[in-house]
Design a protein around this motif. Structure first.
Motif, short mmCIF file in Angstrom:
data_model
loop_
_atom_site.label_atom_id
_atom_site.label_comp_id
_atom_site.label_asym_id
_atom_site.label_seq_id
_atom_site.Cartn_x
_atom_site.Cartn_y
_atom_site.Cartn_z
N LEU A 218 5.29 33.57 14.42
CA LEU A 218 5.59 32.14 14.38
C LEU A 218 6.91 31.83 15.09
N GLY A 219 7.64 32.88 15.44
CA GLY A 219 8.93 32.67 16.11
C GLY A 219 9.92 31.98 15.20
N ASN B 257 10.45 32.53 30.33
CA ASN B 257 10.77 31.32 29.58
C ASN B 257 9.99 30.10 30.05
N PHE C 128 8.13 26.25 28.14
CA PHE C 128 7.76 25.53 26.92
C PHE C 128 6.26 25.27 26.91
N TYR C 129 5.63 25.62 25.82
CA TYR C 129 4.24 25.25 25.60
C TYR C 129 3.97 25.31 24.09
N PRO C 130 3.20 24.38 23.57
CA PRO C 130 3.07 24.33 22.10
C PRO C 130 2.51 25.61 21.47
N LEU D 63 3.11 28.58 22.51
CA LEU D 63 4.04 29.68 22.79
C LEU D 63 5.23 29.52 21.84
N PRO D 64 5.16 30.20 20.67
CA PRO D 64 6.08 29.85 19.58
C PRO D 64 7.56 30.03 19.91
N LYS D 65 7.94 31.03 20.65
CA LYS D 65 9.37 31.28 20.86
C LYS D 65 9.93 30.53 22.05
N GLY D 66 9.05 29.89 22.83
CA GLY D 66 9.53 29.25 24.05
C GLY D 66 9.71 30.27 25.16
N TYR D 67 9.31 31.49 24.91
CA TYR D 67 9.24 32.51 25.97
C TYR D 67 8.19 33.52 25.60
#
Lengths: 484, 486
Positions: free
Chosen positions: A42-43, A80, A82-84, A86-90
């Motif tokens: 879940l990051g 790196n 952003f995408y919904p 992709l929990p950590k943003g990378y």
């Protein structure tokens, strides 16, 4: 103008680890959304990745199987964006120092010739989650069960020249990873997906044309269709005076076309840098040797051995080595019956036909390799004839009996080779068929050969298929000719 | 009770002088009375603390108490605490209740310590004054017009004011040592990899390290005993045995070779701070140590290298705060981009945004080699400086900060704030341990002596610091605030 197509593939293979690449959550497919995502997946703030050693071993096994360089040190980098889902943003991937270096894969073409496709490298990375656009009333749902599933991304050189080669390459990769047991290769569940890089150039030109990347193609058939469409689109575009732009395209199987997703200008700057949470992976020689010693026989080696040692045709060898399950089934049938050619015929003939009719894979065959081998053995030692063999096959398929011998016994299918018994049946048939006998007698000698079929059929029927057909033929001919 | 060290309190609990419940209530009461003026806590977990204290008393009654059973502590609000808000000093996480415990928190809890709550800090640990907190600035108990230092300012101020006997901090570029120095307490930043980072909200992953902040080096030794060690959940934690750090505290210092880096005594160093540090070094000479000047030639590149590497990692670490799964989410987003941009614009403070921008820029295509790759090369040179120095001397000594605590609001320009960390930042880049111990006053505000050792030399640092504290009483001085406000 004559055009040449240039194709390179990036194949994403989901590795069959029990847990995720950086967490202990399960990788099983099909669970309720977000039930297989732990704090790491879940990051959540503060969590850290821990590398799954099994994923490393699987990647290395692949590398060894394609005779690749395995660098001593590989490094995970962060990609790196952003995408919904992709929990950590990378995404944790390997950009600069992948785990598997250059190697090669042999593919088999339709005419049974082979070609070598060079592999640029293969790297480990984590999968993202899934965005669900239905059932959320205009909102998007996120399922993170898949987030963190280990992927091996296998990047080829642009060595393929048509759609068939690309499909053959994809099949070769599929067969290697399933042979190794490092992936279930299930394309329908997304265990294997590929991005296809396609460009065209005038035949004879050395420089590559501008390529388009078709994203996320998930079946052998779609790969061929997507390439076919894309090649045509690019050629038309150029011939009409246009220019191919470097872009990412999406294949729509419903409409059988590719559509632009984003151009190079719109592409992300992924700002790769080494992931500070993970140590470099260091592999020593002893570890590589240990994994090498555990490698199974691979498809190309098996195919070669089927031809040289078992005397199978190139075609048979290729079909029977295409998947590990198929090869193992065939080899077991062969081991039991002892005749490679017969084993190959039965597996590719009767068995393949039956499986096809019921849309079953070889793993789910109702008839086992031992059963089939036993059945072939009884044909080879003349216990049953070919016709009875098909009955036995059907019975075993339907689960009536645990072995060929049991079915033969229960159904009384044992071949009758007793000359006295066969003669008695023939005499009866002749006695009951005066009209046919008269017709036979009155026919031209060269037509009698055909007419004898009727009598053979009657005798076989009388024996419920158990009479030895060659024997019946010989005795019948002698007896009928004696009546002339 | 509030003027006692952890070591003294542990002895009193053991002898039955008072119970953990009494001790805990005492500190909770002090927080209640005094923290309105200090703002050192973001969250006080009074109810939970009293329950833990009762459990600790029962454990003791049953004869199962360990050294620290029943000792109240505070945690910087960067440590994830299950069921308790973990804000990291940010509006972004004002609504974040951590669903799990950091490894440090688990270890402290297993040792029977009691958490009184979560202390204030610069947002996402980015700052040197604690003025960057969404929950407001923290005041220095020695002078309420001064900053307590940062980013672990809440932990430092709370310990200095006697609101809690010890607290946990984290140090990425000086965030334990500088506030310890500003508040007149002892703060240890262990070797990178000595303490698990699992559950500590990441700022700059290759630099972050947790450590104890307390009244004495002996207290820090007790706490490090609990929190140090390998953690399978943190691959960067080192699988190396943990000694009993209290065992070597009394080793004699005769023959100890002290190096004074000449770069740590140059321009910009407050003369009173310099005098306090040089006086402290004289104390060591009287204890049998020898002193020589050494050089760390790349010191001046430390701040530029840090402000490339730390923001680069931060820009990536803070990407997860996107308004999608947890943390602040803007009202009624028009679309996905609007959700991202407004949630982040509203949720992050100025300094955090500045560092995200810097980091995003330095990692960008075309700039990566010029900034990030070069900074990593500088980092290796800085590390080598220290390793070379430790060939000749056992420990390095110098000021923890060029000045004593400055006034709230005094440093408006970010670069002048960054320069505050000139003596602490290189230590994180090199990964070595460092400790700040109280060594006097400058203009009435505390001065910290920084002692540095080579990788995993924590036992030696604690020994060297403890011997100073046996010979001096700077660490026992309490601000007037501690007596007046409770």
């Amino acid at each position: 103008m004559q055009w040449e197509t240039v194709i390179g593939l990036e194949v994403h293979v989901q590795l069959a680890t029990r847990s995720k690449i950086f967490s202990g959550a399960s990788t099983a497919f099909g669970a309720e959304p977000n039930t297989q995502a732990c704090a790491v997946d879940l990051g959540l703030p503060g969590v850290l990745p821990v590398l799954n050693e099994q994923a490393v071993a699987m990647a290395v096994q692949f590398g060894l199987a394609i005779h690749a360089d395995i660098p001593e040190v590989s490094v995970f980098d962060r990609k790196n964006y952003f995408y919904p889902d992709l929990p950590k943003g990378y995404q944790t991937s390997q950009m600069y120092h992948p785990i598997v270096g250059a190697g090669e894969v042999e593919i088999t073409l339709d005419d049974n010739t082979t070609k070598c496709i060079r592999i640029h490298h293969a790297h480990l990375e984590e999968d993202a989650g899934k965005s669900l656009h239905e059932d959320f009333h205009g909102m998007t749902g996120i399922d993170l069960n898949r987030a963190g599933t280990p992927l091996l991304e296998i990047v080829s050189e642009p060595d393929m020249r048509n759609a068939k080669e690309a499909a053959a390459y994809l099949k070769a990769i599929h067969s290697i990873v399933t042979y190794l047991g490092i992936s279930d290769g299930n394309m329908a569940e997304g265990s294997m997906r590929c991005d296809v890089n396609v460009s065209v150039r005038p035949k004879g030109q050395e420089a590559f044309g501008t390529r388009a990347e078709i994203k996320n193609v998930n079946s052998f058939r779609f790969v061929e269709r997507a390439i076919a469409f894309e090649v045509e689109r690019q050629i038309e575009l150029i011939e009409d005076g246009g220019k191919v732009v470097q872009e990412t395209r999406l294949f729509d199987p419903e409409r059988d076309e590719t559509r632009s997703m984003r151009t190079k200008e719109e592409a992300n700057d992924y700002r790769y840098f080494p992931c500070p949470d993970l140590l470099p992976v260091v592999l020593d020689q002893a570890y590589l040797e240990h994994l090498r010693s555990q490698l199974p026989e691979l498809p190309a080696d098996k195919r070669a051995r089927f031809q040289t040692e078992l005397g199978l045709s190139a075609y048979d060898a290729s079909v029977l080595s295409a998947s590990r399950e198929m090869a193992e089934f065939f080899e077991e049938v062969h081991r039991v019956c002892g005749d490679a050619k017969q084993a190959a015929n039965w597996v590719q003939g009767e068995l393949a036909g039956a499986l096809n009719r019921e849309s079953l894979s070889i793993q789910n065959s109702p008839i086992s390799a031992q059963q089939l081998g036993g059945l072939i053995g009884r044909v080879l030692d003349d216990t049953i004839n070919g016709k009875a063999a098909k009955q036995v096959f059907q019975a075993l398929w339907n689960g009536q009996g645990s072995s060929a011998d049991e079915v033969i016994e229960a159904k009384g299918l044992k071949q009758v080779t007793d000359t006295g018994a066969i003669e008695a049946m023939i005499d009866q048939v002749i006695a009951e068929s005066p009209a046919q006998v008269a017709q036979y007698r009155d026919s031209e000698p060269e037509k009698r050969g055909k007419m004898i079929g009727y009598f053979v059929g009657q005798v076989m029927k009388a024996s419920r298929g158990t009479a030895n057909p060659q024997q019946v033929n010989g005795v019948l001919k002698a007896k009928l000719d004696a009546l002339l | 009770m509030h003027d006692k060290t952890v070591t003294q309190l542990a002895a009193a609990l053991k002898s039955g002088e008072f119970s953990s419940r009494e001790l805990t209530s005492h500190f909770l009461q002090r927080i209640e009375q005094a923290d309105g003026n200090l703002n050192s806590f973001i969250t006080v977990t009074a109810e939970q603390a009293l329950k833990q204290a009762e459990a600790a008393d029962q454990l003791r009654a049953a004869g199962n108490a360990g050294t620290l059973t029943g000792i109240p502590l505070a945690l910087k609000d960067i440590f994830c605490t299950q069921g308790v808000k973990t804000s990291c000093g940010s509006k972004m996480l004002d609504n974040f209740i951590a669903p799990y415990n950091a490894t440090v928190v688990e270890k402290l809890s297993a040792a029977g310590t009691i958490s009184l709550g979560k202390t204030n800090m610069d947002e996402f640990a980015m700052g040197s004054s604690n003025e960057n907190s969404y929950f407001g600035a923290v005041k220095n108990p020695w002078d309420l017009s001064a900053v307590p230092g940062g980013s672990s300012g809440g932990s430092a101020a709370a310990v200095a004011a006697g609101l809690v006997p010890a607290a946990m901090g984290t140090d990425t570029g000086g965030s334990i040592r500088q506030p310890a120095a500003f508040c007149g307490i002892t703060g240890l930043k262990p070797t990178y990899g000595r303490v698990s980072r699992y559950g500590i909200i990441a700022y700059a992953s290759s630099l972050d390290q947790a450590g104890p902040m307390a009244r004495s080096a002996e207290d820090c030794a007790h706490l490090l005993n609990v929190i140090a060690g390998h953690d399978v959940r943190d691959s960067t934690s080192v699988a190396r045995g943990v000694p009993d750090y209290t065992e070597t505290l009394n080793a004699p210092l005769s023959g100890l070779k002290i190096g004074l880096p000449k770069e740590y005594f140059g321009d910009g160093l407050d003369p009173e701070v310099e005098k306090a540090v040089r006086d402290a070094v004289k104390v060591y000479e009287s204890l049998g140590a020898t002193v020589r000047e050494v050089s760390l030639p790349h010191t001046h590149y430390a701040i530029p290298a840090y402000y490339v590497i730390a923001p680069a990692e931060a820009s990536s670490n803070l990407s997860r705060y996107d308004g999608v799964r947890f943390g602040h989410r803007c009202d009624a987003p028009a679309d996905l981009i609007d959700l991202y941009t407004r949630s982040r614009a509203e949720g992050f403070g100025e300094e955090v945004k500045r560092r995200i921008l810097i980091g995003t820029h330095t990692l960008s295509e075309g700039f990566f080699d010029a900034y990030y790759t070069k900074a990593q090369k500088v980092r290796r040179l800085i590390r080598q400086d220290f390793l070379d120095a430790f060939e000749d001397v056992d420990v390095l000594m110098g000021p923890a900060s060029p000045t004593p605590a400055f006034d709230l609001g005094a440093k408006k320009d970010p670069v002048s704030m960054y320069l505050q960390d000139i003596y602490t930042i290189a230590v994180n880049l090199a990964g070595i341990p460092g400790i700040s111990v109280p060594a006097g006053f400058a203009a009435g505000r505390p001065v910290g002596l920084q002692i540095l050792g080579t990788h995993f030399a924590e036992a030696q640092l604690l020994n060297v610091a403890h011997q100073f504290q046996q010979a001096t009483d700077w660490h026992l001085k309490l601000p007037a605030f501690a007596e007046e406000n409770a």
